[in-house]
Design an enzyme around this catalytic site. Sequence first.
Site, PDB file in Angstrom:
ATOM      1  N   CYS A 244       0.959  -1.227   0.024  1.00 43.47           N
ATOM      2  CA  CYS A 244      -0.049   0.053   0.062  1.00 43.47           C
ATOM      3  C   CYS A 244       0.796   1.056   0.102  1.00 43.47           C
ATOM      4  O   CYS A 244       2.026   1.102  -0.307  1.00 43.47           O
ATOM      5  CB  CYS A 244      -1.075  -0.084   1.100  1.00 43.47           C
ATOM      6  SG  CYS A 244      -0.386   0.005   2.661  1.00 43.47           S
TER       7      CYS A 244
ATOM      8  N   ASN B 293       2.403   1.381   4.160  1.00 40.22           N
ATOM      9  CA  ASN B 293       2.801   0.177   4.858  1.00 40.22           C
ATOM     10  C   ASN B 293       2.323   0.330   6.474  1.00 40.22           C
ATOM     11  O   ASN B 293       3.255  -0.206   7.139  1.00 40.22           O
ATOM     12  CB  ASN B 293       4.349  -0.279   4.622  1.00 40.22           C
ATOM     13  CG  ASN B 293       4.367  -1.676   4.951  1.00 40.22           C
ATOM     14  OD1 ASN B 293       5.697  -1.715   5.448  1.00 40.22           O
ATOM     15  ND2 ASN B 293       3.535  -2.472   5.050  1.00 40.22           N
TER      16      ASN B 293
ATOM     17  N   CYS C 286      -1.174   0.956   7.512  1.00 38.52           N
ATOM     18  CA  CYS C 286      -2.647   0.728   7.830  1.00 38.52           C
ATOM     19  C   CYS C 286      -3.086  -0.456   6.917  1.00 38.52           C
ATOM     20  O   CYS C 286      -3.440  -1.499   7.474  1.00 38.52           O
ATOM     21  CB  CYS C 286      -3.563   1.776   7.271  1.00 38.52           C
ATOM     22  SG  CYS C 286      -3.033   3.486   8.274  1.00 38.52           S
ATOM     23  N   ARG C 287      -3.035  -0.454   5.647  1.00 34.06           N
ATOM     24  CA  ARG C 287      -3.955  -1.524   4.931  1.00 34.06           C
ATOM     25  C   ARG C 287      -2.991  -2.652   4.501  1.00 34.06           C
ATOM     26  O   ARG C 287      -3.621  -3.946   4.909  1.00 34.06           O
ATOM     27  CB  ARG C 287      -4.433  -0.890   3.652  1.00 34.06           C
ATOM     28  CG  ARG C 287      -5.732  -0.014   3.646  1.00 34.06           C
ATOM     29  CD  ARG C 287      -5.835   0.788   2.463  1.00 34.06           C
ATOM     30  NE  ARG C 287      -4.580   1.553   1.928  1.00 34.06           N
ATOM     31  CZ  ARG C 287      -4.450   2.184   0.775  1.00 34.06           C
ATOM     32  NH1 ARG C 287      -5.400   2.070  -0.325  1.00 34.06           N
ATOM     33  NH2 ARG C 287      -3.575   2.766   0.478  1.00 34.06           N
ATOM     34  N   SER C 288      -1.929  -2.672   4.072  1.00 30.58           N
ATOM     35  CA  SER C 288      -1.063  -3.997   3.810  1.00 30.58           C
ATOM     36  C   SER C 288      -0.661  -4.717   5.236  1.00 30.58           C
ATOM     37  O   SER C 288      -0.685  -5.635   4.976  1.00 30.58           O
ATOM     38  CB  SER C 288       0.253  -3.706   2.891  1.00 30.58           C
ATOM     39  OG  SER C 288       1.008  -2.535   3.699  1.00 30.58           O
TER      40      SER C 288
ATOM     41  N   ASP D 137      -8.657   3.856   1.970  1.00 32.09           N
ATOM     42  CA  ASP D 137      -7.600   4.224   3.145  1.00 32.09           C
ATOM     43  C   ASP D 137      -8.246   4.744   4.363  1.00 32.09           C
ATOM     44  O   ASP D 137      -8.553   5.641   4.420  1.00 32.09           O
ATOM     45  CB  ASP D 137      -6.500   5.050   2.531  1.00 32.09           C
ATOM     46  CG  ASP D 137      -5.393   4.978   3.062  1.00 32.09           C
ATOM     47  OD1 ASP D 137      -5.211   4.410   4.319  1.00 32.09           O
ATOM     48  OD2 ASP D 137      -4.322   5.398   2.619  1.00 32.09           O
TER      49      ASP D 137
HETATM   50  P1  4NP Z   1      -1.682   2.918   4.073  1.00 31.47           P
HETATM   51  O1  4NP Z   1      -2.350   4.442   4.657  1.00 31.47           O
HETATM   52  O2  4NP Z   1      -1.353   3.284   2.429  1.00 31.47           O
HETATM   53  O3  4NP Z   1      -2.829   1.928   4.083  1.00 31.47           O
HETATM   54  O4  4NP Z   1      -0.477   2.445   5.056  1.00 31.47           O
HETATM   55  C1  4NP Z   1      -1.607   5.628   4.570  1.00 31.47           C
HETATM   56  C2  4NP Z   1      -0.555   5.672   5.647  1.00 31.47           C
HETATM   57  C3  4NP Z   1       0.105   6.821   5.769  1.00 31.47           C
HETATM   58  C4  4NP Z   1      -0.180   7.892   4.851  1.00 31.47           C
HETATM   59  C5  4NP Z   1      -1.194   7.708   4.046  1.00 31.47           C
HETATM   60  C6  4NP Z   1      -1.733   6.532   3.628  1.00 31.47           C
HETATM   61  N1  4NP Z   1       0.315   9.227   5.056  1.00 31.47           N
HETATM   62  O5  4NP Z   1       0.099  10.003   4.271  1.00 31.47           O
HETATM   63  O6  4NP Z   1       1.506   9.315   5.761  1.00 31.47           O
END
Ligand code: 4NP
Length: 153
Positions: free
Chosen positions: A8, A11, A13-15, A123
Amino acid sequence: MIRVLFVCLGNICRSPMAEAVMRDLIAKKGLTSDIKVDSAATSSWHIGEAPHKGTQAKLKEFGISTGGMKGRQLSAADFEAFDYIVGMDSSNVRNIRDMLGQPDHPKIFRFLDLTPHRKDVPDPYYTGDFQETYDLAVEGCEALLNKIVFDLK
Ligand code: 4NP
């Protein structure tokens, strides 16, 4: 040994949610020594960090550990190292293809394209809805495990 990588943007939240759910599902099916699971980010923003508090709390609610999980960025070596490279949304898939220089390899695909949803995993970093992430992770991981077992035959 079959190797699966979830990817994702951050790395955190989702993955990691998909990684932990998949590992749990694999353990419940007695396939731990047959399938290895990992996750990575397309960005470098959260390298070395534990999963997001929301992901940790949701997994804990369902008795799944996030111990030892740390953010890392996707690297060129991952293309050879993994049999399935699964993006959580369509922009992740585009970025994976660019970063690995693989415009159309079938081992790179979008997670929920294996389910009737055929959509991006929203997300929770922005929506705050980690229950939705968990539910979609379970659905997608069950479909992925079925595909892996089918592909083996
Ligand atoms: P992920 O979510 O891609 O599911 O881990 C996010 C985590 C951090 C950020 C954006 C999305 N960020 O902008 O830091």
